[in-house]
Design an enzyme around this catalytic site. Sequence first.
Site, PDB file in Angstrom:
ATOM      1  N   GLY A  55       5.119   8.254  -3.949  1.00 43.83           N
ATOM      2  CA  GLY A  55       6.494   9.161  -2.929  1.00 43.83           C
ATOM      3  C   GLY A  55       5.533   8.767  -1.100  1.00 43.83           C
ATOM      4  NE  ARG A  96       2.049   2.460  -4.864  1.00 47.79           N
ATOM      5  CZ  ARG A  96       3.309   3.020  -5.144  1.00 47.79           C
ATOM      6  NH1 ARG A  96       3.979   4.589  -5.262  1.00 47.79           N
ATOM      7  NH2 ARG A  96       4.688   2.392  -5.337  1.00 47.79           N
ATOM      8  CG  ASP A 246       9.338   3.618  -0.746  1.00 44.39           C
ATOM      9  OD1 ASP A 246      10.416   3.961  -1.748  1.00 44.39           O
ATOM     10  OD2 ASP A 246       8.028   4.220  -0.824  1.00 44.39           O
ATOM     11  CG  ASN A 256      14.577   4.309  -2.392  1.00 47.11           C
ATOM     12  OD1 ASN A 256      12.727   5.221  -2.276  1.00 47.11           O
ATOM     13  ND2 ASN A 256      15.141   4.784  -3.059  1.00 47.11           N
TER      14      ASN A 256
HETATM   15  O1  MRU Z   1       6.728   4.338  -6.734  1.00 47.91           O
HETATM   16  P1  MRU Z   1       7.309   5.497  -5.936  1.00 47.91           P
HETATM   17  O2  MRU Z   1       7.648   6.187  -6.884  1.00 47.91           O
HETATM   18  O3  MRU Z   1       5.988   5.785  -5.074  1.00 47.91           O
HETATM   19  O4  MRU Z   1       8.301   5.105  -5.139  1.00 47.91           O
HETATM   20  C1  MRU Z   1       9.183   6.386  -4.695  1.00 47.91           C
HETATM   21  C2  MRU Z   1      10.215   6.218  -4.185  1.00 47.91           C
HETATM   22  O5  MRU Z   1      11.029   5.022  -4.210  1.00 47.91           O
HETATM   23  C3  MRU Z   1      11.097   7.042  -3.218  1.00 47.91           C
HETATM   24  O6  MRU Z   1      12.503   6.913  -3.181  1.00 47.91           O
HETATM   25  C4  MRU Z   1      11.067   7.179  -2.356  1.00 47.91           C
HETATM   26  O7  MRU Z   1       8.930   6.685  -1.408  1.00 47.91           O
HETATM   27  C5  MRU Z   1      11.023   7.752  -0.954  1.00 47.91           C
HETATM   28  S1  MRU Z   1       9.805  10.060  -1.480  1.00 47.91           S
HETATM   29  C6  MRU Z   1      10.075  11.227  -0.619  1.00 47.91           C
END
Ligand code: MRU
Length: 358
Positions: A55, A96, A246, A256
Amino acid sequence: MREQLLAAEKVKAIEWQGDALLLLDQRLLPQQQVWLRYTEASAVAEAITLMVVRGAPAIGIVAAYGVALAVRQRLAEGGDWRAAVEGDMRLLAESRPTAVNLFWALNRMRDCLQQVQVDADALAVVTAEAEAIHASDREANLVMAQLGAELIRKHGDKPQRLLTHCNAGALATGGFGTALGVIRAAHAEGLVERVYADETRPWLQGSRLTAWELATDGVPVTLNVDAAAAHLMKTQDISWVIVGADRIAANGDVANKIGTYQLAVNAMHHGVRFMVVAPSSTIDMALEHGDDIPIEERAGSELLELAGQRVAAEVTACNPVFDVTPADLVDVIVTEKGVVERPDVEKMAQLMCRKRLH
Ligand code: MRU
């Protein structure tokens, strides 16, 4: 309302102990709640890569604490500790690629460290900066929750059906969430009849994390496979799709979780409003448009296997884990600086000049 919202903060995934960072292992949720302890930046970087924590805002906060751990370790080792910390920051930056909050937090920590003249002050100063990043994300969640709930009310004060994707909740932030913060606030105001949660292949952030968070809070939630979203929009009278982000480019394009783009296309087709909720630390004004956002590709094994067992035929798999929704499919972006309807370059630039609303 603020107090009511704070009382709804039941789930958290990050705990700072002063000399160590505790992370709730999100790979095991909701079946097991296991906290892991970190004292070195390299291990924090690995935790981000392996999705112990995930996230966008949470990744930024955790990286900031990672820098505080690096300063503690490298000062104790002696020698050229600043060069060693810079190496640790490089490791964190490589963990990441898509969530810009990671790089935003590392830049803030680097700037902070550069202001420190006396070595003896370094640890206290960077620790305070990491704590400030964490605290301000929590505050931002509260502001966005209220702004987003107001938008929902503006479009109808009856309980509504909402759809969300991935997990943009307490587990993904320093507070009670971006998209889920809005949903929690709307629920507290009686504006939510039901939330449909996309399961979010392949990591299942929707079924494991979002469904768990909402059910824990008593918000009515129904799980669906990602591919059901268009059908649900056609048949279930869904009024809003609400997601996090993101990285948001200077023109309002939104990166996202993979699948968000097709939700936005489907929302436009069905007349469902599309809301993106993200703190300003997710906005990358250095990128003109979304095509420049680096999209993380993860191992094909995430698709080819289930729980470690091969299920797919003997083929290769492509596994981009984010996509970019063009700004013209977005009805509104909600940030802690305010709301941008139908985002474009000018409106995004104006937003970024505003002060935070808290
Ligand atoms: O791969 P992830 O679980 O890190 O991806 C998270 C997302 O895409 C969320 O929607 C995004 O980070 C927003 S979190 C407030």
